[in-house]
Design an enzyme around this catalytic site. Sequence first.
Site, PDB file in Angstrom:
ATOM      1  N   CYS A  85      28.986  49.748  29.517  1.00  0.00           N
ATOM      2  CA  CYS A  85      29.326  50.477  28.291  1.00  0.00           C
ATOM      3  C   CYS A  85      28.134  50.508  27.330  1.00  0.00           C
ATOM      4  O   CYS A  85      27.175  51.235  27.549  1.00  0.00           O
ATOM      5  CB  CYS A  85      30.588  49.882  27.672  1.00  0.00           C
ATOM      6  SG  CYS A  85      31.385  50.985  26.470  1.00  0.00           S
ATOM      7  N   HIS A 125      34.502  49.875  32.029  1.00  0.00           N
ATOM      8  CA  HIS A 125      34.589  48.415  31.963  1.00  0.00           C
ATOM      9  C   HIS A 125      35.196  47.816  33.235  1.00  0.00           C
ATOM     10  O   HIS A 125      36.418  47.685  33.347  1.00  0.00           O
ATOM     11  CB  HIS A 125      35.455  47.990  30.765  1.00  0.00           C
ATOM     12  CG  HIS A 125      34.791  48.171  29.447  1.00  0.00           C
ATOM     13  ND1 HIS A 125      34.015  47.198  28.862  1.00  0.00           N
ATOM     14  CD2 HIS A 125      34.774  49.228  28.602  1.00  0.00           C
ATOM     15  CE1 HIS A 125      33.554  47.643  27.705  1.00  0.00           C
ATOM     16  NE2 HIS A 125      33.989  48.875  27.517  1.00  0.00           N
ATOM     17  N   GLU A 145      35.271  44.817  34.005  1.00  0.00           N
ATOM     18  CA  GLU A 145      35.813  43.484  33.699  1.00  0.00           C
ATOM     19  C   GLU A 145      37.162  43.536  32.975  1.00  0.00           C
ATOM     20  O   GLU A 145      37.838  42.520  32.840  1.00  0.00           O
ATOM     21  CB  GLU A 145      34.797  42.686  32.868  1.00  0.00           C
ATOM     22  CG  GLU A 145      34.728  42.995  31.382  1.00  0.00           C
ATOM     23  CD  GLU A 145      34.043  44.310  31.003  1.00  0.00           C
ATOM     24  OE1 GLU A 145      33.834  44.527  29.796  1.00  0.00           O
ATOM     25  OE2 GLU A 145      33.725  45.130  31.893  1.00  0.00           O
TER      26      GLU A 145
END
Length: 250
Positions: free
Chosen positions: A100, A192, A194
């Site tokens: 990001c 993202h 994660e």
Amino acid sequence: MVEQKKYALFLATLDSEFVKKTYGGYHNVFVETFGDEGEHWDSFRVVEGEFPEEKDLEKYDGFVISGSSHDSFENDEWILKLCEIVKKLDEMKKKVLGICFGHQIIARVRGGTVGRARKGPELTLGKITIVKDAITRGSYFGDEIPDSISIIKLHQDEVLVLPEGAKVLAYSDKYEVEMFSIEDHLFCIQGHPEYNKEILFEIVDRVLRLGFIKQEMADAAKASMDNKGADRKLLETICKNFLKGRVPAN
């Protein structure tokens, strides 16, 4: 005896109360996603001006730059310092995974242009299309290169102009650069890998409460995950393969 692998995480965000309470902080979220047993991971809270000494960069096998609520095109002292460090890592050919904000910082450092997203912000589970011709079979994507990947997306800025020598690896309906690589040592993702559903929903509730988004956008973000999920395992594998050099990079 095999030498222990060391990785550094540059946290460009603060821990929310939810992330602290649920996961013990973003350090744990990232290490759980990208780490393996027996590795050593250090975190540097770059958003608060915490950086490794330049002389210590050599000891790390790879680096991860997190997302942030800050704009990657701003000139705050810590952002300029991060750009300096990334420039150094690039010169050293160290493996750096940008996520990001981190994806945009790497583009900026290499001479690309970053700015406000032309088609507006995104807060959703989205599908990105893989540019299969740009990826070598057997690279860190593995032998089976997917047509598309589902990933959680949360951003208001984008890479507007790619740096010279960069390869677009994925795009979407709204953004031309969802994923790119430079040589074998820089790999960048706008989404993202994660994040999970719980983290996304908590952020949606928080930014709605703060008045940053309208109810309609919050509802749409949550609806995007109805009976669907991100391809987290696939993303985790690709990112780990890249960071750890498990297969030849493309």
